[in-house]
Design a protein around this motif. Structure first.
Motif, mmCIF file in Angstrom:
data_model
loop_
_atom_site.group_PDB
_atom_site.id
_atom_site.type_symbol
_atom_site.label_atom_id
_atom_site.label_comp_id
_atom_site.label_asym_id
_atom_site.label_seq_id
_atom_site.Cartn_x
_atom_site.Cartn_y
_atom_site.Cartn_z
ATOM 1 N N LEU A 21 15.969 5.729 2.724
ATOM 2 C CA LEU A 21 14.589 5.878 2.279
ATOM 3 C C LEU A 21 13.655 5.514 3.417
ATOM 4 O O LEU A 21 14.053 4.840 4.373
ATOM 5 C CB LEU A 21 14.294 5.013 1.067
ATOM 6 N N THR A 22 12.414 5.969 3.303
ATOM 7 C CA THR A 22 11.407 5.637 4.311
ATOM 8 C C THR A 22 10.366 4.705 3.700
ATOM 9 O O THR A 22 10.216 4.618 2.473
ATOM 10 C CB THR A 22 10.705 6.906 4.823
ATOM 11 N N THR A 23 9.625 4.058 4.586
ATOM 12 C CA THR A 23 8.551 3.171 4.119
ATOM 13 C C THR A 23 7.533 3.960 3.320
ATOM 14 O O THR A 23 7.052 3.506 2.266
ATOM 15 C CB THR A 23 7.866 2.495 5.322
ATOM 16 N N ALA A 24 7.188 5.143 3.785
ATOM 17 C CA ALA A 24 6.199 5.970 3.095
ATOM 18 C C ALA A 24 6.677 6.353 1.702
ATOM 19 O O ALA A 24 5.890 6.351 0.740
ATOM 20 C CB ALA A 24 5.900 7.222 3.920
ATOM 21 N N GLN A 25 7.942 6.687 1.560
ATOM 22 C CA GLN A 25 8.482 7.042 0.250
ATOM 23 C C GLN A 25 8.480 5.834 -0.682
ATOM 24 O O GLN A 25 8.172 5.957 -1.878
ATOM 25 C CB GLN A 25 9.909 7.591 0.413
ATOM 26 N N ALA A 26 8.833 4.676 -0.122
ATOM 27 C CA ALA A 26 8.853 3.457 -0.930
ATOM 28 C C ALA A 26 7.451 3.108 -1.420
ATOM 29 O O ALA A 26 7.251 2.749 -2.591
ATOM 30 C CB ALA A 26 9.435 2.304 -0.113
ATOM 31 N N GLU A 27 6.474 3.213 -0.554
ATOM 32 C CA GLU A 27 5.092 2.894 -0.934
ATOM 33 C C GLU A 27 4.587 3.834 -2.012
ATOM 34 O O GLU A 27 3.799 3.434 -2.892
ATOM 35 C CB GLU A 27 4.185 2.941 0.294
ATOM 36 N N ALA A 28 5.040 5.092 -1.982
ATOM 37 C CA ALA A 28 4.639 6.042 -3.022
ATOM 38 C C ALA A 28 5.210 5.651 -4.383
ATOM 39 O O ALA A 28 4.677 6.050 -5.426
ATOM 40 C CB ALA A 28 5.107 7.444 -2.648
ATOM 41 N N GLU A 29 6.264 4.827 -4.360
ATOM 42 C CA GLU A 29 6.881 4.339 -5.590
ATOM 43 C C GLU A 29 6.383 2.943 -5.955
ATOM 44 O O GLU A 29 6.915 2.310 -6.870
ATOM 45 C CB GLU A 29 8.412 4.314 -5.433
#
Length: 343
Positions: A21-29
């Motif tokens: 996973l990426t930081t950007a994907q995690a933040e979107a969650e």
């Protein structure tokens, strides 16, 4: 959000794209950078690159390549990008060769082809190019150029032709692409490599490593095995050839004295036209090729051509070893001088 709950959401997210996973994907969650850092400290995930994480069990020899691909568009989930592989970036060149298991080129820097400009990242080599749907496949979940396109890309990129030839040989040995597919992929590069067509360019490359169809076919046709298989299975064809020779008003001692070039010309002009229709095509080319277990597929037409070209070189030996009673009566005497039969 409790750490256990965060870990569960991270694991769920990572499970959708190779355990990463990426930081950007995690933040979107709704997962913060601080929470990712805490999970890293706890050993739940590991940081594989800036802004990219993986669960420990998912880290393998392809992690660096997946990391490079994810980094091109870190906010989008892999499943969405994979729905449009042509627009999301395709593993290519040495990286694609490594994925396909062909050749042994160094692939320490991920190479990816994209249709437009992308912001380059350190440690990633980007190529700008347009790919057709038929030039892209999936290997271990990653979009990659097909083996045939990979060979063409490496040649176009200025790689050593002999190294590219080895890779082309691997592709054919492993049955990853047909000769036709390879020729089509190489067609745009033919003229710049001083070849008239993609087919000619492929044969030129394979010739560099002794694997061209023509080279293998001629080697087989001239080999003891090729001759033995033909003579053992095609005595009737040989008899037809002998009968054709026996109708010519040429003493046998003259035939024996001809050099290879003259014998080849004589055979082509005087003998072959007298053969019954279909004599040479009776040779079971496929069986001969199968029996030799050649390293790459050989075009049967190429072998048949090589066989017919090599016949003059070994036909006299074949005739010498055919039993005497197999000769037609007309072959037991030759005509000399004024037409009187010899004893």
């Amino acid at each position: 959000m409790k750490t256990v709950s965060v870990a569960a959401r991270v694991s769920e997210l990572a499970a959708r794209q190779w355990g990463m996973l990426t930081t950007a994907q995690a933040e979107a969650e709704g997962i913060t950078r601080l929470q990712l850092a805490r999970l890293t400290e706890a050993g739940v995930i590991v940081r594989v690159d800036r802004g990219i994480y993986a669960v420990p069990s998912a880290v393998d020899e392809r992690t660096a390549l997946r990391t490079a691909w994810l980094s091109l568009d870190p906010s989008e989930l892999a499943e969405k990008r994979l729905a449009d592989p042509l627009g999301s970036g395709v593993i290519s060149h040495t990286s694609a060769a490594a994925l396909h298991g062909i050749g042994d080129l160094l692939d320490d820097e991920p190479e990816i082809t994209t249709p437009g400009r992308k912001q380059s990242r350190r440690g990633i080599r980007l190529h700008r190019g347009t790919l057709d749907a038929g030039e892209v496949t999936f290997v271990e979940g990653l979009p990659a150029t097909t083996p045939a396109r990979t060979v063409a890309d490496l040649l176009a990129d200025g790689r050593d032709p002999s190294h590219v030839a080895e890779i082309a040989g691997d592709v054919l040995r492993q049955g990853l692409a047909s000769r036709q597919d390879m020729a089509i992929a190489l067609e745009p590069l033919a003229s710049r490599n001083q070849q008239p067509t993609g087919t000619a360019l492929l044969e030129h490359l394979l010739d560099l490593v002794g694997l061209s169809g023509a080279a293998l076919a001629k080697e087989l046709a001239a080999s003891d095995l090729g001759k033995a298989l033909v003579t053992a299975g095609q005595l009737s064809a040989i008899r037809s050839i002998i009968e054709a020779v026996s109708t010519l008003d040429v003493p046998k001692n003259i035939l024996d004295s001809l050099n290879p070039a003259a014998l080849a010309e004589f055979t082509r002009d005087a003998v072959f036209p007298r053969l019954p229709d279909g004599v040479l095509p009776k040779v079971d080319v496929a069986a001969i090729i199968a029996a030799t277990k050649l390293p790459i597929p050989v075009d049967t037409d190429a072998f048949r051509t090589a066989l017919s070209e090599s016949v003059p070189a070994w036909l006299p030996e074949v005739i010498r070893y055919v039993p005497t009673d197999s000769h037609p009566p007309s072959a037991q005497q030759t005509t000399i001088g004024d037409g009187e039969p010899s004893p």
